[in-house]
Design an enzyme around this catalytic site. Structure first.
Site, PDB file in Angstrom:
ATOM      1  N   LYS A 196       2.429 -15.043   3.312  1.00  0.00           N
ATOM      2  CA  LYS A 196       2.613 -15.760   2.044  1.00  0.00           C
ATOM      3  C   LYS A 196       4.111 -15.940   1.851  1.00  0.00           C
ATOM      4  O   LYS A 196       4.674 -15.653   0.786  1.00  0.00           O
ATOM      5  CB  LYS A 196       1.966 -14.946   0.902  1.00  0.00           C
ATOM      6  CG  LYS A 196       1.930 -15.634  -0.446  1.00  0.00           C
ATOM      7  CD  LYS A 196       0.878 -16.706  -0.565  1.00  0.00           C
ATOM      8  CE  LYS A 196       0.952 -17.390  -1.912  1.00  0.00           C
ATOM      9  NZ  LYS A 196       0.044 -18.550  -2.008  1.00  0.00           N
ATOM     10  N   TYR A 233       0.805  -1.225   0.000  1.00  0.00           N
ATOM     11  CA  TYR A 233       0.000   0.000   0.000  1.00  0.00           C
ATOM     12  C   TYR A 233       0.834   1.269   0.000  1.00  0.00           C
ATOM     13  O   TYR A 233       0.289   2.363   0.089  1.00  0.00           O
ATOM     14  CB  TYR A 233      -0.937   0.015   1.218  1.00  0.00           C
ATOM     15  CG  TYR A 233      -2.218  -0.741   0.967  1.00  0.00           C
ATOM     16  CD1 TYR A 233      -2.191  -2.090   0.663  1.00  0.00           C
ATOM     17  CD2 TYR A 233      -3.454  -0.100   1.024  1.00  0.00           C
ATOM     18  CE1 TYR A 233      -3.350  -2.794   0.427  1.00  0.00           C
ATOM     19  CE2 TYR A 233      -4.624  -0.798   0.787  1.00  0.00           C
ATOM     20  CZ  TYR A 233      -4.569  -2.137   0.491  1.00  0.00           C
ATOM     21  OH  TYR A 233      -5.719  -2.828   0.250  1.00  0.00           O
ATOM     22  N   ASP A 235      -3.804 -17.974   1.422  1.00  0.00           N
ATOM     23  CA  ASP A 235      -4.823 -18.643   0.601  1.00  0.00           C
ATOM     24  C   ASP A 235      -5.532 -19.732   1.399  1.00  0.00           C
ATOM     25  O   ASP A 235      -6.767 -19.856   1.356  1.00  0.00           O
ATOM     26  CB  ASP A 235      -4.226 -19.193  -0.706  1.00  0.00           C
ATOM     27  CG  ASP A 235      -2.808 -19.707  -0.574  1.00  0.00           C
ATOM     28  OD1 ASP A 235      -2.138 -19.361   0.409  1.00  0.00           O
ATOM     29  OD2 ASP A 235      -2.348 -20.462  -1.442  1.00  0.00           O
ATOM     30  N   ASP A 273      -6.731  -6.378   4.432  1.00  0.00           N
ATOM     31  CA  ASP A 273      -7.834  -5.693   3.757  1.00  0.00           C
ATOM     32  C   ASP A 273      -8.805  -6.737   3.187  1.00  0.00           C
ATOM     33  O   ASP A 273     -10.024  -6.673   3.375  1.00  0.00           O
ATOM     34  CB  ASP A 273      -7.264  -4.818   2.634  1.00  0.00           C
ATOM     35  CG  ASP A 273      -8.279  -3.837   2.097  1.00  0.00           C
ATOM     36  OD1 ASP A 273      -9.342  -3.670   2.715  1.00  0.00           O
ATOM     37  OD2 ASP A 273      -8.013  -3.238   1.035  1.00  0.00           O
TER      38      ASP A 273
END
Ligand code: NAD
Length: 343
Positions: free
Chosen positions: A177, A125, A212, A236
């Protein structure tokens, strides 16, 4: 009740004014002592002052260190940078606290009570993006840089661990991740594991889950989670998913918290598709206002507000269209005010 507490009010764009009016009525009914300083931002800032984040708005929050904010519109693709992101950066609001709690029982997922703690200042971001033109295509290649720091990871993880322990939670799940983005999200995972070993082992449960898999697990069995802490983009996305578990975006509040200021808002955006029609559900912003009351230690008022919202939805069955009801935004607000009753 304490004396007045100065606070900045940004009604925002789209459904902002409608849900802010509803929320102010509920806050008045519980006798909240906020002394509002009304300011503008987002598209309204551009329209009225030619600036999506006018200096007067920043000065107000610098003074009050406390704000209630409606949603702010951000153009997709080009245009100005998100005022929400800029506000978080300006006031170093590093922690985004997004609880997802069942208010209306009997839905597809019942008894949900989980909290997502999202890192609010780093990751993808930060806005370092660029296009590389090739031949006659100015957008032939798009690039983005993400930055996560040790210090930023430590800061949000400490907030999450301390908040979880202080509120009697049982487990922290670190979502990452690191199998693919080995450095960018690996640093977050590594810092979490170190901090857990050094400071929090034995005080709270701990696990690490890849994002995921986490999304899948949240849908199959959300009850296995308690407090999730994760980097900016994952937080988010997962917090919108969590909002879906408790009835949709109309039910999900959020707080942006830093050392020097706090801004409370709904998770949802300006909902341009229903703006100005009196259809918006103000519950998310009302629940954000309850978090704001707790933040200034008016815990009883926060509980009164939450109880009135729950009774309006479940006992009186007054609900807006997104929840299958027929009430307008202002009818819902009136019903909540009636439930709160006299002081
Ligand atoms: P959105 O959250 O505004 O709307 C998504 C869907 O949910 C729409 O169908 C909308 O009608 C519905 N919805 C949202 N809030 C609702 C409510 N309170 N009651 C009933 N229905 C509701 O998301 P979007 O359409 O992707 O974004 C619109 C704008 O909002 C964009 O400019 C975006 O940048 C901005 N945005 C702002 C914030 C913020 O200020 N914190 C957050 C998200 C998006």
């Amino acid at each position: 009740m304490p004396q007045t507490i100065p606070a900045t009010l940004i009604p925002g764009d789209g459904i902002g004014h409608e849900i802010v009016d509803a929320t102010l009525a509920a806050l008045d009914a519980v006798g909240a002592p906020f002394e509002w300083d009304r300011q503008i931002a987002g598209l309204e800032g551009v329209t009225i002052a030619g600036d999506p984040l006018p200096p007067a708005t920043l000065a107000s929050i610098r003074r009050t260190r406390l704000a209630l904010k409606g949603p702010l519109e951000t153009p997709s693709g080009g245009g100005y940078r998100s005022s929400n992101v800029r506000l978080r950066e300006e006031f170093k609001l590093y922690a985004n606290l997004r609880p997802a709690r069942t208010v209306i029982p009997g839905g597809r997922f019942d008894d949900i009570d989980l909290v997502i703690v999202r890192e609010n200042l780093e990751g993808l971001y930060i806005g370092h993006e660029a296009y590389i033109p090739i031949d006659d295509d100015p957008h032939a290649v798009a690039m983005a840089t993400g930055i996560n720091t040790r210090q930023g990871s430590r800061r949000i993880l400490k907030f999450a661990f301390e908040h979880a322990i202080a509120t009697g939670r049982k487990k922290i799940t670190v979502v990452h991740k690191a199998n693919i983005m080995k450095a960018l999200t690996g640093i977050f995972l590594e810092t979490a594991q170190q901090m857990y070993e050094e400071h929090y082992k034995g005080r709270i449960g701990f696990e690490a889950v890849i994002v995921d898999a986490c999304a899948m697990k949240l849908v199959i069995n959300p009850w296995q989670f308690d407090v999730i802490v994760t980097t900016n983009l994952f937080g988010d996305i997962l917090s919108d998913l969590a909002a879906g578990l408790v009835g949709g975006l109309g039910m999900a509040p959020g707080a942006n918290i830093g050392h020097d200021a706090a801004i409370f808002e709904a998770v949802h955006g300006s909902a341009p598709d229903i703006a100005g029609q009196g259809k918006a559900n103000p519950t998310a912003l009302m629940l954000a206002a309850a978090m704001m009351l707790e933040h200034v230690k008016l815990v009883e008022s926060a509980q009164r507000l939450r109880r009135a919202i729950a009774d309006t939805l479940n006992v009186d069955k007054v609900r807006t269209g997104d929840l299958g009801g027929r009430a307008s935004t202002s009818e819902f607000a009136k019903a909540v005010v009636a439930r709160i009753g006299p002081a």
